[in-house]
Design an enzyme around this catalytic site. Sequence first.
Site, short mmCIF file in Angstrom:
data_model
loop_
_atom_site.label_atom_id
_atom_site.label_comp_id
_atom_site.label_asym_id
_atom_site.label_seq_id
_atom_site.Cartn_x
_atom_site.Cartn_y
_atom_site.Cartn_z
N ASP A 69 0.85 -1.18 0.00
CA ASP A 69 0.00 0.00 0.00
C ASP A 69 0.89 1.24 0.00
OD1 ASP A 69 -1.72 2.23 1.22
OD2 ASP A 69 -3.17 0.61 1.06
N ILE A 70 0.52 2.27 -0.75
CA ILE A 70 1.36 3.47 -0.82
C ILE A 70 1.25 4.34 0.43
CG2 ILE A 70 1.41 3.55 -3.35
CD1 ILE A 70 -0.66 5.83 -3.20
N HIS A 138 -10.18 -4.64 -3.58
CA HIS A 138 -8.85 -4.92 -3.02
C HIS A 138 -8.98 -5.25 -1.55
CE1 HIS A 138 -9.47 -0.52 -2.75
NE2 HIS A 138 -8.68 -0.52 -1.68
N LEU A 139 -8.21 -6.25 -1.15
CA LEU A 139 -8.16 -6.70 0.24
C LEU A 139 -6.98 -6.02 0.91
CD1 LEU A 139 -8.98 -8.72 2.56
CD2 LEU A 139 -7.26 -10.26 1.58
#
Length: 175
Positions: A69-70, A138-139
């Site tokens: 994740d960003i 998305h998980l």
Amino acid sequence: MAEKQAGLAGEPNPDCTVTAKAGPEVSSPGTSESRDYDSNCVFCRVAAGQEPETELLYCENKDLVCFKDIKPAALHHYLVVPKKHIGSCKDLNKDHIEMVESMVTVGKTILERNNFTDFTDVRMGFHVPPFCSVSHLHLHVIAPAKEFGFLSRVVYRRDSYWFITGDYLLEKLRK
């Protein structure tokens, strides 16, 4: 009333509107009706390898991709994303149960590969529209959850109006 609205009772939110739909809206496994790729969707581009700044992590499932994740909420914060475009958890039906189970399995595997095995301190789940930052299923796989700051504890609150666990989603899809 306020306790129910805020999800403070510790029970899954009964008003969560994720339901097992009778038919596909966006994508269904193995149908020609599915919209497999959306060029305007950043996660579709990541899954297709068209976002070189996003490193894809090893994933043993040919239908899913995994990446960091960003804006990580903890030391380990990964996203598991189907390669085919599916808008959100609200677009799922019983045909997607196996895919959601695979997403959870991939999430656990990526944590193990990164030497995190305390699964009692993991948060895995999906944001519920309109609380999705990207409209592609998305998980979130986040650990350790004990590292959450105040905002992350709110954003990733289990089985709230805006964030549901994989187990809760699977329970709803099976009904």
